[in-house]
Design an enzyme around this catalytic site. Structure first.
Site, PDB file in Angstrom:
ATOM      1  N   ARG A   1       0.777  -1.247   0.000  1.00 14.70           N
ATOM      2  CA  ARG A   1       0.000   0.000   0.000  1.00 14.70           C
ATOM      3  C   ARG A   1       0.799   1.283   0.000  1.00 14.70           C
ATOM      4  O   ARG A   1       0.244   2.361  -0.199  1.00 14.70           O
ATOM      5  CB  ARG A   1      -0.945  -0.008   1.219  1.00 14.70           C
ATOM      6  CG  ARG A   1      -2.108  -0.949   1.057  1.00 14.70           C
ATOM      7  CD  ARG A   1      -2.820  -1.178   2.373  1.00 14.70           C
ATOM      8  NE  ARG A   1      -1.930  -1.864   3.291  1.00 14.70           N
ATOM      9  CZ  ARG A   1      -2.300  -2.331   4.480  1.00 14.70           C
ATOM     10  NH1 ARG A   1      -3.512  -2.156   4.911  1.00 14.70           N
ATOM     11  NH2 ARG A   1      -1.429  -2.947   5.241  1.00 14.70           N
TER      12      ARG A   1
ATOM     13  N   ASP B   1      -0.730 -14.198  -0.082  1.00 13.86           N
ATOM     14  CA  ASP B   1      -0.807 -14.025   1.365  1.00 13.86           C
ATOM     15  C   ASP B   1      -0.700 -15.382   2.036  1.00 13.86           C
ATOM     16  O   ASP B   1      -1.031 -16.406   1.426  1.00 13.86           O
ATOM     17  CB  ASP B   1      -2.125 -13.349   1.774  1.00 13.86           C
ATOM     18  CG  ASP B   1      -2.021 -12.818   3.202  1.00 13.86           C
ATOM     19  OD1 ASP B   1      -1.415 -11.754   3.394  1.00 13.86           O
ATOM     20  OD2 ASP B   1      -2.512 -13.497   4.125  1.00 13.86           O
TER      21      ASP B   1
ATOM     22  N   TYR C   1      -4.339 -17.549  13.133  1.00 11.64           N
ATOM     23  CA  TYR C   1      -5.450 -16.883  12.433  1.00 11.64           C
ATOM     24  C   TYR C   1      -6.633 -17.836  12.265  1.00 11.64           C
ATOM     25  O   TYR C   1      -7.793 -17.432  12.373  1.00 11.64           O
ATOM     26  CB  TYR C   1      -4.988 -16.363  11.066  1.00 11.64           C
ATOM     27  CG  TYR C   1      -4.015 -15.213  11.189  1.00 11.64           C
ATOM     28  CD1 TYR C   1      -4.474 -13.907  11.369  1.00 11.64           C
ATOM     29  CD2 TYR C   1      -2.644 -15.427  11.172  1.00 11.64           C
ATOM     30  CE1 TYR C   1      -3.583 -12.850  11.511  1.00 11.64           C
ATOM     31  CE2 TYR C   1      -1.741 -14.374  11.318  1.00 11.64           C
ATOM     32  CZ  TYR C   1      -2.219 -13.099  11.483  1.00 11.64           C
ATOM     33  OH  TYR C   1      -1.334 -12.061  11.632  1.00 11.64           O
TER      34      TYR C   1
HETATM   35  O1  CP3 Z   1       6.201  -9.341   0.997  1.00 14.00           O
HETATM   36  C1  CP3 Z   1       5.518  -9.169  -0.046  1.00 14.00           C
HETATM   37  O2  CP3 Z   1       5.560  -8.125  -0.714  1.00 14.00           O
HETATM   38  C2  CP3 Z   1       4.699 -10.354  -0.568  1.00 14.00           C
HETATM   39  C3  CP3 Z   1       3.328 -10.425  -0.202  1.00 14.00           C
HETATM   40  C4  CP3 Z   1       2.906 -10.733   1.235  1.00 14.00           C
HETATM   41  C5  CP3 Z   1       1.705 -10.224   1.786  1.00 14.00           C
HETATM   42  N1  CP3 Z   1       1.498 -10.799   2.996  1.00 14.00           N
HETATM   43  C6  CP3 Z   1       0.815  -9.265   1.122  1.00 14.00           C
HETATM   44  C7  CP3 Z   1      -0.188  -8.537   1.920  1.00 14.00           C
HETATM   45  C8  CP3 Z   1       3.468 -11.583   2.191  1.00 14.00           C
HETATM   46  C9  CP3 Z   1       4.781 -12.359   2.153  1.00 14.00           C
HETATM   47  C10 CP3 Z   1       2.547 -11.628   3.296  1.00 14.00           C
HETATM   48  C11 CP3 Z   1       2.773 -12.461   4.487  1.00 14.00           C
HETATM   49  C12 CP3 Z   1       1.834 -12.369   5.613  1.00 14.00           C
HETATM   50  N2  CP3 Z   1       0.492 -12.166   5.584  1.00 14.00           N
HETATM   51  C13 CP3 Z   1       2.210 -12.593   6.959  1.00 14.00           C
HETATM   52  C14 CP3 Z   1       3.592 -12.955   7.438  1.00 14.00           C
HETATM   53  C15 CP3 Z   1       4.502 -11.791   7.462  1.00 14.00           C
HETATM   54  C16 CP3 Z   1       4.121 -10.723   8.462  1.00 14.00           C
HETATM   55  O3  CP3 Z   1       3.784  -9.622   7.975  1.00 14.00           O
HETATM   56  O4  CP3 Z   1       4.149 -10.988   9.657  1.00 14.00           O
HETATM   57  C17 CP3 Z   1       1.049 -12.459   7.747  1.00 14.00           C
HETATM   58  C18 CP3 Z   1       0.977 -12.577   9.259  1.00 14.00           C
HETATM   59  C19 CP3 Z   1      -0.033 -12.194   6.864  1.00 14.00           C
HETATM   60  C20 CP3 Z   1      -1.478 -12.060   7.206  1.00 14.00           C
HETATM   61  C21 CP3 Z   1      -1.986 -10.720   6.844  1.00 14.00           C
HETATM   62  N3  CP3 Z   1      -2.161 -10.292   5.549  1.00 14.00           N
HETATM   63  C22 CP3 Z   1      -2.387  -9.693   7.715  1.00 14.00           C
HETATM   64  C23 CP3 Z   1      -2.340  -9.752   9.228  1.00 14.00           C
HETATM   65  C24 CP3 Z   1      -2.811  -8.636   6.917  1.00 14.00           C
HETATM   66  C25 CP3 Z   1      -3.436  -7.356   7.393  1.00 14.00           C
HETATM   67  C26 CP3 Z   1      -2.425  -6.385   7.866  1.00 14.00           C
HETATM   68  C27 CP3 Z   1      -2.160  -5.381   6.810  1.00 14.00           C
HETATM   69  O5  CP3 Z   1      -1.000  -5.037   6.596  1.00 14.00           O
HETATM   70  O6  CP3 Z   1      -3.144  -4.914   6.214  1.00 14.00           O
HETATM   71  C28 CP3 Z   1      -2.619  -9.018   5.552  1.00 14.00           C
HETATM   72  C29 CP3 Z   1      -2.928  -8.201   4.356  1.00 14.00           C
HETATM   73  C30 CP3 Z   1      -1.857  -8.050   3.342  1.00 14.00           C
HETATM   74  N4  CP3 Z   1      -0.992  -9.022   2.923  1.00 14.00           N
HETATM   75  C31 CP3 Z   1      -1.615  -6.871   2.579  1.00 14.00           C
HETATM   76  C32 CP3 Z   1      -0.581  -7.166   1.685  1.00 14.00           C
HETATM   77  C33 CP3 Z   1       0.007  -6.279   0.633  1.00 14.00           C
HETATM   78  C34 CP3 Z   1      -2.401  -5.582   2.685  1.00 14.00           C
HETATM   79  C35 CP3 Z   1      -3.693  -5.789   1.984  1.00 14.00           C
HETATM   80  C36 CP3 Z   1      -4.260  -4.533   1.385  1.00 14.00           C
HETATM   81  O7  CP3 Z   1      -3.902  -4.207   0.235  1.00 14.00           O
HETATM   82  O8  CP3 Z   1      -5.074  -3.886   2.058  1.00 14.00           O
END
Ligand code: CP3
Length: 345
Positions: free
Chosen positions: A29, A75, A151
Protein backbone atom coordinates in the site's frame (compact mmCIF):
# COMPACT_ATOMS: atom_id res chain seq x y z
CA UNK A 1 23.51 -25.96 -12.52
CA UNK A 2 23.44 -23.63 -9.52
CA UNK A 3 22.23 -20.12 -10.35
CA UNK A 4 24.84 -17.38 -10.45
CA UNK A 5 22.33 -14.80 -9.18
CA UNK A 6 23.86 -12.82 -6.30
CA UNK A 7 20.91 -13.56 -4.00
CA UNK A 8 21.16 -17.34 -4.51
CA UNK A 9 24.94 -17.41 -4.27
CA UNK A 10 24.71 -15.58 -0.94
CA UNK A 11 22.15 -18.09 0.35
CA UNK A 12 24.61 -20.85 -0.56
CA UNK A 13 27.23 -19.11 1.59
CA UNK A 14 29.29 -17.64 -1.28
CA UNK A 15 29.78 -13.98 -0.44
CA UNK A 16 30.40 -11.46 -3.17
CA UNK A 17 31.41 -7.76 -3.10
CA UNK A 18 27.86 -6.46 -2.96
CA UNK A 19 25.26 -7.30 -0.29
CA UNK A 20 22.01 -8.44 -1.99
CA UNK A 21 18.73 -6.96 -0.74
CA UNK A 22 14.95 -7.10 -0.85
CA UNK A 23 12.29 -5.90 1.59
CA UNK A 24 9.48 -7.83 3.22
CA UNK A 25 6.13 -6.48 1.92
CA UNK A 26 8.00 -4.68 -0.85
CA UNK A 27 4.78 -4.78 -2.91
CA UNK A 28 1.98 -3.01 -1.07
CA UNK A 29 0.00 0.00 0.00
CA UNK A 30 2.92 2.47 0.20
CA UNK A 31 3.08 2.35 -3.63
CA UNK A 32 0.47 4.38 -5.56
CA UNK A 33 0.68 1.94 -8.48
CA UNK A 34 -0.27 -0.90 -6.08
CA UNK A 35 -3.29 1.05 -4.81
CA UNK A 36 -4.42 1.65 -8.41
CA UNK A 37 -4.30 -2.05 -9.28
CA UNK A 38 -5.97 -3.12 -6.04
CA UNK A 39 -8.83 -0.76 -6.83
CA UNK A 40 -9.11 -2.22 -10.31
CA UNK A 41 -9.07 -5.80 -8.96
CA UNK A 42 -11.83 -5.05 -6.43
CA UNK A 43 -10.25 -6.36 -3.23
CA UNK A 44 -6.99 -7.64 -1.84
CA UNK A 45 -8.02 -11.29 -2.29
CA UNK A 46 -9.13 -10.63 -5.87
CA UNK A 47 -5.65 -9.26 -6.45
CA UNK A 48 -4.05 -12.41 -4.98
CA UNK A 49 -6.17 -14.75 -7.17
CA UNK A 50 -5.78 -12.80 -10.43
CA UNK A 51 -2.48 -14.07 -11.87
CA UNK A 52 -1.99 -11.16 -14.27
CA UNK A 53 -2.53 -8.57 -11.55
CA UNK A 54 -0.49 -10.48 -8.96
CA UNK A 55 2.36 -10.77 -11.47
CA UNK A 56 2.26 -7.05 -12.16
CA UNK A 57 2.14 -6.15 -8.44
CA UNK A 58 5.17 -8.38 -7.78
CA UNK A 59 7.13 -6.57 -10.50
CA UNK A 60 6.24 -3.01 -9.40
CA UNK A 61 8.86 -2.61 -6.65
CA UNK A 62 11.55 -4.30 -8.78
CA UNK A 63 11.09 -1.65 -11.50
CA UNK A 64 11.37 1.20 -9.03
CA UNK A 65 14.15 -0.06 -6.77
CA UNK A 66 15.98 -2.93 -8.57
CA UNK A 67 16.05 -5.39 -5.69
CA UNK A 68 17.93 -8.70 -6.01
CA UNK A 69 14.81 -10.74 -5.32
CA UNK A 70 11.09 -10.54 -6.00
CA UNK A 71 8.63 -12.20 -3.63
CA UNK A 72 5.51 -13.77 -5.07
CA UNK A 73 2.50 -11.56 -4.36
CA UNK A 74 -0.03 -13.55 -2.33
CA UNK A 75 -0.81 -14.02 1.37
CA UNK A 76 -0.17 -16.67 4.00
CA UNK A 77 -3.95 -17.03 4.55
CA UNK A 78 -4.69 -18.49 1.11
CA UNK A 79 -3.89 -21.88 2.71
CA UNK A 80 -6.84 -21.91 5.16
CA UNK A 81 -8.98 -20.41 2.39
CA UNK A 82 -8.00 -23.30 0.07
CA UNK A 83 -8.98 -25.76 2.83
CA UNK A 84 -12.48 -24.28 2.81
CA UNK A 85 -12.29 -21.82 5.72
CA UNK A 86 -14.11 -18.49 5.16
CA UNK A 87 -11.75 -15.55 4.72
CA UNK A 88 -12.28 -11.85 4.12
CA UNK A 89 -9.97 -8.84 4.40
CA UNK A 90 -11.83 -5.91 5.88
CA UNK A 91 -10.40 -2.45 5.46
CA UNK A 92 -8.93 -1.27 8.77
CA UNK A 93 -9.55 -4.73 10.35
CA UNK A 94 -7.16 -7.05 8.57
CA UNK A 95 -8.12 -10.68 7.98
CA UNK A 96 -11.37 -12.12 9.37
CA UNK A 97 -12.01 -15.89 9.38
CA UNK A 98 -14.70 -18.15 10.87
CA UNK A 99 -12.73 -19.74 13.76
CA UNK A 100 -11.70 -23.40 13.53
CA UNK A 101 -11.40 -24.15 17.23
CA UNK A 102 -12.74 -27.67 17.79
CA UNK A 103 -12.56 -31.12 16.22
CA UNK A 104 -15.87 -30.77 14.30
CA UNK A 105 -14.75 -27.60 12.58
CA UNK A 106 -11.33 -29.07 11.89
CA UNK A 107 -12.87 -32.15 10.30
CA UNK A 108 -15.09 -29.94 8.13
CA UNK A 109 -11.98 -28.65 6.34
CA UNK A 110 -11.05 -30.49 3.16
CA UNK A 111 -7.98 -30.97 0.99
CA UNK A 112 -10.10 -31.98 -2.03
CA UNK A 113 -10.07 -28.60 -3.73
CA UNK A 114 -6.75 -27.41 -2.30
CA UNK A 115 -4.52 -27.27 -5.40
CA UNK A 116 -7.34 -26.20 -7.73
CA UNK A 117 -8.05 -23.27 -5.44
CA UNK A 118 -4.37 -22.32 -5.45
CA UNK A 119 -3.91 -22.74 -9.17
CA UNK A 120 -3.89 -18.95 -9.82
CA UNK A 121 -0.98 -18.64 -7.37
CA UNK A 122 0.97 -21.35 -9.22
CA UNK A 123 0.17 -19.51 -12.45
CA UNK A 124 1.57 -16.26 -10.98
CA UNK A 125 4.80 -18.08 -10.10
CA UNK A 126 5.08 -19.41 -13.68
CA UNK A 127 4.44 -15.96 -15.15
CA UNK A 128 7.07 -14.41 -12.92
CA UNK A 129 9.71 -16.98 -13.68
CA UNK A 130 9.44 -15.88 -17.32
CA UNK A 131 9.10 -12.13 -16.76
CA UNK A 132 11.67 -11.27 -14.10
CA UNK A 133 14.94 -9.58 -15.13
CA UNK A 134 17.77 -12.13 -15.37
CA UNK A 135 19.58 -11.12 -12.18
CA UNK A 136 16.44 -11.13 -9.97
CA UNK A 137 15.63 -14.30 -8.00
CA UNK A 138 12.05 -15.40 -7.37
CA UNK A 139 11.02 -16.14 -3.76
CA UNK A 140 7.98 -18.31 -3.07
CA UNK A 141 6.56 -18.35 0.45
CA UNK A 142 4.07 -19.67 2.96
CA UNK A 143 3.21 -19.04 6.59
CA UNK A 144 4.55 -21.50 9.15
CA UNK A 145 1.90 -23.81 10.69
CA UNK A 146 1.88 -22.07 14.11
CA UNK A 147 1.35 -18.58 12.63
CA UNK A 148 -1.31 -19.74 10.16
CA UNK A 149 -3.03 -21.64 13.00
CA UNK A 150 -3.23 -18.46 15.11
CA UNK A 151 -5.45 -16.88 12.43
CA UNK A 152 -7.42 -20.09 11.83
CA UNK A 153 -8.22 -20.59 15.52
CA UNK A 154 -8.54 -16.95 16.61
CA UNK A 155 -10.41 -15.88 13.48
CA UNK A 156 -8.38 -12.66 13.29
CA UNK A 157 -5.04 -11.14 14.21
CA UNK A 158 -4.35 -10.65 17.92
CA UNK A 159 -1.60 -9.24 20.10
CA UNK A 160 -0.94 -12.32 22.24
CA UNK A 161 -2.51 -15.25 20.30
CA UNK A 162 -4.27 -16.19 23.57
CA UNK A 163 -7.12 -18.21 22.00
CA UNK A 164 -4.69 -20.34 20.04
CA UNK A 165 -2.37 -20.87 22.99
CA UNK A 166 -5.35 -21.92 25.11
CA UNK A 167 -6.34 -24.48 22.47
CA UNK A 168 -2.73 -25.70 22.15
CA UNK A 169 -2.46 -26.19 25.93
CA UNK A 170 -6.01 -27.47 26.58
CA UNK A 171 -6.98 -29.53 23.55
CA UNK A 172 -3.54 -30.70 22.53
CA UNK A 173 -4.70 -33.60 20.38
CA UNK A 174 -7.00 -31.55 18.16
CA UNK A 175 -4.45 -28.77 17.90
CA UNK A 176 -1.76 -31.26 16.92
CA UNK A 177 -4.09 -32.60 14.22
CA UNK A 178 -4.47 -29.05 12.86
CA UNK A 179 -0.69 -28.49 12.87
CA UNK A 180 -0.10 -31.84 11.13
CA UNK A 181 -2.62 -30.93 8.43
CA UNK A 182 -0.83 -27.61 7.94
CA UNK A 183 2.57 -29.35 7.73
CA UNK A 184 1.22 -31.57 4.93
CA UNK A 185 -0.51 -28.94 2.84
CA UNK A 186 2.18 -26.29 3.35
CA UNK A 187 4.85 -28.75 2.16
CA UNK A 188 2.80 -29.59 -0.94
CA UNK A 189 2.08 -25.94 -1.63
CA UNK A 190 5.76 -24.95 -1.43
CA UNK A 191 6.88 -27.92 -3.55
CA UNK A 192 4.43 -26.85 -6.27
CA UNK A 193 5.75 -23.29 -6.14
CA UNK A 194 9.24 -24.65 -6.86
CA UNK A 195 7.80 -26.88 -9.61
CA UNK A 196 6.44 -23.69 -11.21
CA UNK A 197 9.66 -21.69 -10.96
CA UNK A 198 10.23 -20.39 -7.41
CA UNK A 199 13.99 -20.42 -6.76
CA UNK A 200 14.01 -19.75 -3.01
CA UNK A 201 11.37 -20.32 -0.30
CA UNK A 202 10.68 -18.20 2.79
CA UNK A 203 8.53 -19.49 5.64
CA UNK A 204 7.06 -16.79 7.89
CA UNK A 205 6.50 -17.61 11.57
CA UNK A 206 5.45 -14.11 12.57
CA UNK A 207 3.99 -15.13 15.95
CA UNK A 208 6.59 -17.64 17.14
CA UNK A 209 7.60 -15.13 19.82
CA UNK A 210 4.44 -15.69 21.84
CA UNK A 211 5.35 -19.25 22.91
CA UNK A 212 7.44 -20.43 25.89
CA UNK A 213 10.58 -22.41 24.98
CA UNK A 214 9.19 -25.96 25.08
CA UNK A 215 6.01 -24.98 23.20
CA UNK A 216 8.17 -23.17 20.63
CA UNK A 217 9.96 -26.45 19.97
CA UNK A 218 6.70 -28.37 19.68
CA UNK A 219 4.69 -25.96 17.50
CA UNK A 220 7.37 -23.99 15.60
CA UNK A 221 10.58 -26.02 15.36
CA UNK A 222 9.23 -29.57 14.89
CA UNK A 223 6.70 -28.69 12.15
CA UNK A 224 9.41 -26.69 10.37
CA UNK A 225 11.83 -29.66 10.55
CA UNK A 226 9.21 -31.76 8.75
CA UNK A 227 8.44 -29.13 6.11
CA UNK A 228 12.13 -28.66 5.29
CA UNK A 229 12.59 -32.44 5.02
CA UNK A 230 9.50 -32.80 2.80
CA UNK A 231 10.67 -30.05 0.44
CA UNK A 232 14.26 -31.32 0.26
CA UNK A 233 13.05 -34.86 -0.52
CA UNK A 234 11.73 -33.43 -3.81
CA UNK A 235 13.88 -30.33 -4.36
CA UNK A 236 17.16 -30.94 -2.49
CA UNK A 237 18.86 -27.72 -3.60
CA UNK A 238 16.22 -25.03 -3.16
CA UNK A 239 17.41 -22.56 -0.48
CA UNK A 240 14.97 -22.18 2.43
CA UNK A 241 14.77 -19.09 4.66
CA UNK A 242 13.05 -19.33 8.05
CA UNK A 243 11.62 -16.32 9.88
CA UNK A 244 10.90 -17.25 13.50
CA UNK A 245 9.99 -13.70 14.50
CA UNK A 246 10.50 -12.92 18.17
CA UNK A 247 12.44 -16.15 18.82
CA UNK A 248 15.39 -14.23 20.34
CA UNK A 249 18.23 -16.55 21.40
CA UNK A 250 16.08 -19.60 20.57
CA UNK A 251 16.89 -18.94 16.92
CA UNK A 252 20.22 -20.81 17.32
CA UNK A 253 18.48 -24.08 18.15
CA UNK A 254 15.88 -23.37 15.42
CA UNK A 255 18.69 -23.21 12.83
CA UNK A 256 20.44 -26.33 14.12
CA UNK A 257 17.24 -28.42 14.19
CA UNK A 258 15.52 -27.20 11.01
CA UNK A 259 18.74 -26.90 8.94
CA UNK A 260 17.39 -23.90 7.02
CA UNK A 261 19.85 -22.14 4.69
CA UNK A 262 19.12 -18.73 6.19
CA UNK A 263 17.11 -16.91 8.83
CA UNK A 264 15.37 -13.56 8.75
CA UNK A 265 16.23 -11.51 11.83
CA UNK A 266 13.61 -9.28 13.48
CA UNK A 267 14.25 -5.66 14.42
CA UNK A 268 14.58 -6.24 18.16
CA UNK A 269 17.62 -8.53 17.80
CA UNK A 270 21.05 -6.91 18.27
CA UNK A 271 23.26 -6.97 15.17
CA UNK A 272 26.44 -7.61 17.17
CA UNK A 273 24.81 -10.70 18.73
CA UNK A 274 23.68 -11.82 15.28
CA UNK A 275 27.23 -11.41 13.95
CA UNK A 276 28.77 -13.40 16.82
CA UNK A 277 26.10 -16.05 17.48
CA UNK A 278 23.96 -16.50 14.36
CA UNK A 279 26.05 -15.66 11.29
CA UNK A 280 28.51 -18.51 11.99
CA UNK A 281 25.54 -20.90 11.67
CA UNK A 282 23.91 -19.69 8.44
CA UNK A 283 23.19 -16.73 6.16
CA UNK A 284 21.27 -13.94 7.91
CA UNK A 285 18.74 -11.58 6.45
CA UNK A 286 17.73 -8.34 8.12
CA UNK A 287 17.07 -6.34 10.16
CA UNK A 288 16.30 -2.65 9.58
CA UNK A 289 13.43 -1.23 11.61
CA UNK A 290 10.51 -0.63 9.18
CA UNK A 291 9.63 2.48 11.21
CA UNK A 292 13.10 3.92 10.53
CA UNK A 293 12.24 3.52 6.85
CA UNK A 294 9.32 5.88 7.50
CA UNK A 295 11.61 8.34 9.35
CA UNK A 296 14.10 8.70 6.49
CA UNK A 297 17.00 11.19 6.31
CA UNK A 298 20.34 10.92 8.11
CA UNK A 299 19.03 8.63 10.92
CA UNK A 300 17.89 6.12 8.28
CA UNK A 301 21.25 6.31 6.52
CA UNK A 302 23.05 5.70 9.83
CA UNK A 303 20.80 2.73 10.63
CA UNK A 304 21.55 1.14 7.24
CA UNK A 305 25.31 1.56 7.75
CA UNK A 306 25.10 0.24 11.30
CA UNK A 307 23.69 -3.04 9.96
CA UNK A 308 26.16 -3.23 7.06
CA UNK A 309 29.13 -2.51 9.35
CA UNK A 310 28.11 -5.28 11.75
CA UNK A 311 27.17 -7.99 9.25
CA UNK A 312 29.35 -7.36 6.17
CA UNK A 313 32.06 -9.87 7.10
CA UNK A 314 29.67 -12.81 7.14
CA UNK A 315 26.94 -14.08 4.87
CA UNK A 316 24.31 -11.32 4.78
CA UNK A 317 21.22 -10.31 2.80
CA UNK A 318 19.96 -6.83 3.62
CA UNK A 319 16.26 -6.66 4.55
CA UNK A 320 13.91 -5.21 7.14
CA UNK A 321 13.08 -6.80 10.50
CA UNK A 322 9.40 -6.95 9.41
CA UNK A 323 7.25 -5.70 6.53
CA UNK A 324 7.14 -2.21 4.99
CA UNK A 325 4.21 -0.27 6.45
CA UNK A 326 1.72 1.77 4.36
CA UNK A 327 2.96 5.17 5.67
CA UNK A 328 6.44 4.59 4.17
CA UNK A 329 7.54 7.25 1.64
CA UNK A 330 8.71 5.43 -1.53
CA UNK A 331 11.65 7.87 -1.78
CA UNK A 332 13.04 6.44 1.48
CA UNK A 333 12.95 2.94 -0.01
CA UNK A 334 14.75 4.39 -3.02
CA UNK A 335 17.41 5.97 -0.83
CA UNK A 336 18.15 2.69 0.96
CA UNK A 337 18.15 0.76 -2.33
CA UNK A 338 20.64 3.22 -3.85
CA UNK A 339 22.95 2.93 -0.85
CA UNK A 340 22.87 -0.87 -1.14
CA UNK A 341 23.38 -0.93 -4.92
CA UNK A 342 26.55 1.14 -4.66
CA UNK A 343 27.89 -0.33 -1.39
CA UNK A 344 30.92 -2.64 -1.63
CA UNK A 345 32.24 -4.77 1.21
O1 CP3 B 1 6.20 -9.34 1.00
C1 CP3 B 1 5.52 -9.17 -0.05
O2 CP3 B 1 5.56 -8.12 -0.71
C2 CP3 B 1 4.70 -10.35 -0.57
C3 CP3 B 1 3.33 -10.43 -0.20
C4 CP3 B 1 2.91 -10.73 1.24
C5 CP3 B 1 1.70 -10.22 1.79
N1 CP3 B 1 1.50 -10.80 3.00
C6 CP3 B 1 0.82 -9.27 1.12
C7 CP3 B 1 -0.19 -8.54 1.92
C8 CP3 B 1 3.47 -11.58 2.19
C9 CP3 B 1 4.78 -12.36 2.15
C10 CP3 B 1 2.55 -11.63 3.30
C11 CP3 B 1 2.77 -12.46 4.49
C12 CP3 B 1 1.83 -12.37 5.61
N2 CP3 B 1 0.49 -12.17 5.58
C13 CP3 B 1 2.21 -12.59 6.96
C14 CP3 B 1 3.59 -12.96 7.44
C15 CP3 B 1 4.50 -11.79 7.46
C16 CP3 B 1 4.12 -10.72 8.46
O3 CP3 B 1 3.78 -9.62 7.98
O4 CP3 B 1 4.15 -10.99 9.66
C17 CP3 B 1 1.05 -12.46 7.75
C18 CP3 B 1 0.98 -12.58 9.26
C19 CP3 B 1 -0.03 -12.19 6.86
C20 CP3 B 1 -1.48 -12.06 7.21
C21 CP3 B 1 -1.99 -10.72 6.84
N3 CP3 B 1 -2.16 -10.29 5.55
C22 CP3 B 1 -2.39 -9.69 7.71
C23 CP3 B 1 -2.34 -9.75 9.23
C24 CP3 B 1 -2.81 -8.64 6.92
C25 CP3 B 1 -3.44 -7.36 7.39
C26 CP3 B 1 -2.43 -6.39 7.87
C27 CP3 B 1 -2.16 -5.38 6.81
O5 CP3 B 1 -1.00 -5.04 6.60
O6 CP3 B 1 -3.14 -4.91 6.21
C28 CP3 B 1 -2.62 -9.02 5.55
C29 CP3 B 1 -2.93 -8.20 4.36
C30 CP3 B 1 -1.86 -8.05 3.34
N4 CP3 B 1 -0.99 -9.02 2.92
C31 CP3 B 1 -1.62 -6.87 2.58
C32 CP3 B 1 -0.58 -7.17 1.69
C33 CP3 B 1 0.01 -6.28 0.63
C34 CP3 B 1 -2.40 -5.58 2.69
C35 CP3 B 1 -3.69 -5.79 1.98
C36 CP3 B 1 -4.26 -4.53 1.39
O7 CP3 B 1 -3.90 -4.21 0.23
O8 CP3 B 1 -5.07 -3.89 2.06
Amino acid sequence: MASDKLFIQTLKGNQKDRVPFWFMRQAGRYLPEYMALRKEAGSFLDLCYNSDFATEVTLQPIRRFNMDAAILFSDILVIPHALGQDLAFQVGEGPVLTPVNNIEKLEALSKDNFHDHLNPVYQTVSNLSKKLPDHVALIGFAGAPWTVATYMVGGRGSKDQAETRIMAYQDRETFEQLINLLVDVTSEYLIRQVDHGAEVLQIFDSWSGSLPADEFIKWCVEPMVKIVQNIRAVHPDVPIIGFPKGAGAKIKNYIKKTRVNAVSIDTSTSTSWVRDAVQPLCTVQGNLDPIMLVRGGAPLERAVHHILDHLKDGSHIFNLGHGIIPQTPPENVKMVSDILLSYRR
